[in-house]
Design a protein around this motif. Structure first.
Motif, PDB file in Angstrom:
ATOM      1  N   GLN A 290      -7.917   4.587  -3.712  1.00 38.32           N
ATOM      2  CA  GLN A 290      -6.503   4.879  -3.917  1.00 38.32           C
ATOM      3  C   GLN A 290      -6.286   6.365  -3.650  1.00 38.32           C
ATOM      4  O   GLN A 290      -7.134   7.195  -3.975  1.00 38.32           O
TER       5      GLN A 290
ATOM      6  N   GLU B 112      -8.133  -6.914   0.107  1.00 36.26           N
ATOM      7  CA  GLU B 112      -7.588  -7.353  -1.179  1.00 36.26           C
ATOM      8  C   GLU B 112      -6.797  -6.218  -1.819  1.00 36.26           C
ATOM      9  O   GLU B 112      -7.317  -5.106  -1.985  1.00 36.26           O
ATOM     10  N   GLN B 113      -5.545  -6.489  -2.152  1.00 36.80           N
ATOM     11  CA  GLN B 113      -4.682  -5.502  -2.814  1.00 36.80           C
ATOM     12  C   GLN B 113      -4.855  -5.660  -4.326  1.00 36.80           C
ATOM     13  O   GLN B 113      -4.609  -6.725  -4.884  1.00 36.80           O
TER      14      GLN B 113
ATOM     15  N   GLN C 192       0.818  -1.199   0.000  1.00 35.29           N
ATOM     16  CA  GLN C 192       0.000   0.000   0.000  1.00 35.29           C
ATOM     17  C   GLN C 192       0.860   1.260   0.000  1.00 35.29           C
ATOM     18  O   GLN C 192       0.357   2.348  -0.264  1.00 35.29           O
TER      19      GLN C 192
ATOM     20  N   HIS D 165      -6.602  -0.646  -3.026  1.00 34.18           N
ATOM     21  CA  HIS D 165      -7.105  -1.841  -2.360  1.00 34.18           C
ATOM     22  C   HIS D 165      -8.571  -1.671  -1.974  1.00 34.18           C
ATOM     23  O   HIS D 165      -9.176  -0.622  -2.184  1.00 34.18           O
ATOM     24  N   ARG D 166      -9.097  -2.736  -1.399  1.00 31.42           N
ATOM     25  CA  ARG D 166     -10.507  -2.787  -0.992  1.00 31.42           C
ATOM     26  C   ARG D 166     -10.576  -3.604   0.284  1.00 31.42           C
ATOM     27  O   ARG D 166      -9.864  -4.596   0.445  1.00 31.42           O
ATOM     28  N   HIS D 167     -11.406  -3.158   1.227  1.00 32.36           N
ATOM     29  CA  HIS D 167     -11.625  -3.932   2.452  1.00 32.36           C
ATOM     30  C   HIS D 167     -13.044  -3.723   2.933  1.00 32.36           C
ATOM     31  O   HIS D 167     -13.687  -2.716   2.631  1.00 32.36           O
TER      32      HIS D 167
ATOM     33  N   ASP E  14      -0.198  -2.328  -6.511  1.00 29.18           N
ATOM     34  CA  ASP E  14       0.836  -1.962  -5.556  1.00 29.18           C
ATOM     35  C   ASP E  14       1.229  -0.500  -5.720  1.00 29.18           C
ATOM     36  O   ASP E  14       1.159   0.059  -6.824  1.00 29.18           O
TER      37      ASP E  14
END
Length: 202
Positions: free
Chosen positions: A144, A173-174, A52, A86-88, A177
């Motif tokens: 992002q 989930e990435q 991240q 990413h997402r969470h 990068d």
């Protein structure tokens, strides 16, 4: 036997002191917490060059602090660069300590049945930010962070509730990068200072 169904539920020979362990854990909490830090100094907060981006962890489940529910880190984004994408599942808020830039957010449609599925929506939203602002990232949103200043780094402080992780919902989930990510990089004071140094105009 007084209960007709006893032949079903009485089966099993294993014994385990599970309630006793739960009670002992609760009783030991004051002594355990007395050894956990309420104040952390900069040298107690580890750096990480993560997928991240460059992070300085302020609070984390793996750090010996009294904090039970929140993970927090400071993220540094170099001039003109960006974080990873990413997402969470957990929502997140970020305080902009320094700099200016923008976020790209993409909401997802979620379906939870026996399994968990998510699908990104077409629309990508852009949100401008600057020092003093708070950025809110809704649950399950692809996001992002972008530093719009070509000369100076941006600093963000992220806070996220770790209850999701402890509830078995660590859906992280990435998707991309950070450009500076290199698993071979060894961080030290000199390399971090260089990373944070304002860049001259080209």
């Amino acid at each position: 036997m007084a209960w007709d169904e006893a032949g079903v539920w009485i089966a099993g020979d294993e014994e385990a002191p599970l309630y006793r362990k739960l009670l002992e854990d609760a009783e030991a909490a004051p002594e355990r917490n007395a050894g956990r830090r309420k104040v952390l100094h900069p040298e107690d907060m580890p750096w990480e060059m993560s997928r991240q981006g460059l992070l300085k962890h302020l609070l984390n489940d793996d750090m010996n602090t009294r904090m039970e529910t929140v993970d927090a880190y400071m993220q540094i984004i170099p001039p003109g660069s960006r974080s990873g994408r990413h997402r969470h599942l957990a929502e997140e808020c970020l305080y902009v300590v320094e700099g200016r830039g923008y976020d790209l957010h993409q909401d997802c449609d979620v379906e939870i049945t026996d399994t968990y599925h998510w699908k990104p929506r077409e629309e990508v939203q852009r949100f401008e930010w600057e020092a003093g602002d708070v950025i809110y990232v809704p649950p399950n949103t692809i996001h992002q962070h972008f530093n719009a200043d070509p000369e100076r780094p941006a600093r963000l402080i992220s806070a996220i509730n770790r209850i999701f992780k402890h509830s078995g919902l660590n859906d992280l989930e990435q998707l991309e990068d950070a450009p500076e990510y290199d698993p071979e990089v060894v961080l030290n004071a000199e390399s971090i200072r260089d990373y944070l140094r304002p860049r001259a105009r080209s």
